[in-house]
Design a protein around this motif. Structure first.
Motif, PDB file in Angstrom:
ATOM      1  N   GLU A   1     -16.772 -22.969  -8.819  1.00 61.35           N
ATOM      2  CA  GLU A   1     -16.310 -22.236 -10.056  1.00 61.35           C
ATOM      3  C   GLU A   1     -15.552 -21.076  -9.675  1.00 61.35           C
ATOM      4  O   GLU A   1     -14.586 -20.744 -10.514  1.00 61.35           O
ATOM      5  N   ALA A   2     -15.566 -20.551  -8.269  1.00 59.18           N
ATOM      6  CA  ALA A   2     -14.729 -19.295  -8.015  1.00 59.18           C
ATOM      7  C   ALA A   2     -13.436 -19.822  -7.809  1.00 59.18           C
ATOM      8  O   ALA A   2     -12.336 -19.259  -8.288  1.00 59.18           O
ATOM      9  N   PHE A   3     -13.165 -21.033  -7.324  1.00 57.33           N
ATOM     10  CA  PHE A   3     -11.789 -21.554  -7.053  1.00 57.33           C
ATOM     11  C   PHE A   3     -11.228 -22.016  -8.353  1.00 57.33           C
ATOM     12  O   PHE A   3      -9.753 -21.737  -8.442  1.00 57.33           O
ATOM     13  N   LEU A   4     -11.845 -22.645  -8.976  1.00 60.37           N
ATOM     14  CA  LEU A   4     -11.546 -22.953 -10.442  1.00 60.37           C
ATOM     15  C   LEU A   4     -10.875 -21.804 -10.946  1.00 60.37           C
ATOM     16  O   LEU A   4      -9.808 -21.690 -11.964  1.00 60.37           O
ATOM     17  N   ALA A   5     -11.709 -20.685 -11.203  1.00 58.59           N
ATOM     18  CA  ALA A   5     -11.289 -19.550 -11.889  1.00 58.59           C
ATOM     19  C   ALA A   5      -9.960 -18.658 -11.330  1.00 58.59           C
ATOM     20  O   ALA A   5      -9.406 -18.121 -11.922  1.00 58.59           O
ATOM     21  N   LYS A   6      -9.793 -19.058 -10.032  1.00 57.90           N
ATOM     22  CA  LYS A   6      -8.517 -18.726  -9.597  1.00 57.90           C
ATOM     23  C   LYS A   6      -7.413 -19.486  -9.768  1.00 57.90           C
ATOM     24  O   LYS A   6      -6.356 -19.487  -9.253  1.00 57.90           O
TER      25      LYS A   6
END
Length: 244
Positions: A23-28
């Motif tokens: 989720e965090a990498f996709l948000a970046k």
């Protein structure tokens, strides 16, 4: 959202810390290739993440060299490159070491240790050709500072090995422009720990609480962009690694 064409491969991505990392990498703005044992759970994670074609799941046993190859082949076929590998998949059992069966010992070492070797081999071959990349291992605070009331020899053995492997890989891959680091979480608020256990678990860290998944993700994202940090094992554990 940041704009990027970068790709992260994350093992154990269908739940818990791994899902939070995806989720965090996709948000970046990253593309993410996530590995997990269960295709059904990966599909459920993909639906929840709602990232369209930017998230691809690959089901398989991460302790298998064939699964490691499939994850990287898929990532390169779909997105052209891999910029970050996060070796997150792992299993944990807290019980006296005398109670582990030979089968359980093998399972612990395969999932927690062999998987890091096979995945990192694939990452290194790809990243060496590009002269850049980041490998990040998720280990455990207990491997730095064991605790008397949490018997966890197999976690200490396997994750302690990963801590040392992190340093060794960092030295070996530094001439190729690749950084290798680790994040060592304490106890994290995931489905592994039912709410009724939180009272006890909160008391294990000097800061008096367990970690949020987002706090582990923040540390990983930092290391994924830190080009002059390598060979580091970073505790994110509320002070537990400092001792009791």
């Amino acid at each position: 959202m940041s704009n990027t064409n970068k790709t992260a491969v994350i093992t154990g991505a269908s739940s818990g810390i791994g899902y939070g990392l995806a989720e965090a990498f996709l948000a970046k703005g990253y593309n993410v290739v996530g590995g997990a044992r269960s295709n059904e759970r990966l599909q459920a994670a993909a639906a929840k993440l709602d990232a369209g074609s930017r998230f691809v799941g690959v089901a398989g046993d991460v302790s298998s060299a064939n699964t490691a190859s499939e994850l990287f082949n898929t990532a390169i076929e779909k997105f052209g490159q891999v910029d970050v590998l996060v070796n997150n998949a792992g299993i944990f059992a807290a019980k006296p070491f005398t109670d582990f069966t030979p089968e359980e010992v093998e399972e612990q070492l395969a999932t927690n240790l062999k998987s890091v070797v096979f995945m990192s081999q694939q990452a290194a071959k790809h990243m060496m050709a590009r002269k850049q990349g980041h490998i990040i291992n998720i280990t455990a605070s207990l491997a730095i500072q064991p605790v008397s009331n949490v018997p966890a020899l197999m976690a200490v053995l396997a994750k302690g090995g990963v801590n040392q492997a992190t340093r060794a890989m960092a030295l070996e891959l530094a001439p190729h422009g690749i950084t290798v680091n680790a994040v060592a979480p304490g106890i994290v608020d995931t489905p592994m720990h039912p709410a009724e256990t939180h009272g006890f678990l909160n008391g294990l860290a000097p800061l008096g609480r367990i970690a949020k998944v987002s706090e582990i993700a923040d540390a990983v994202l930092y290391l994924a962009s830190a080009d002059f940090v390598t060979g580091v094992v970073l505790p994110v554990d509320g002070g537990s690694a400092a001792g009791k």
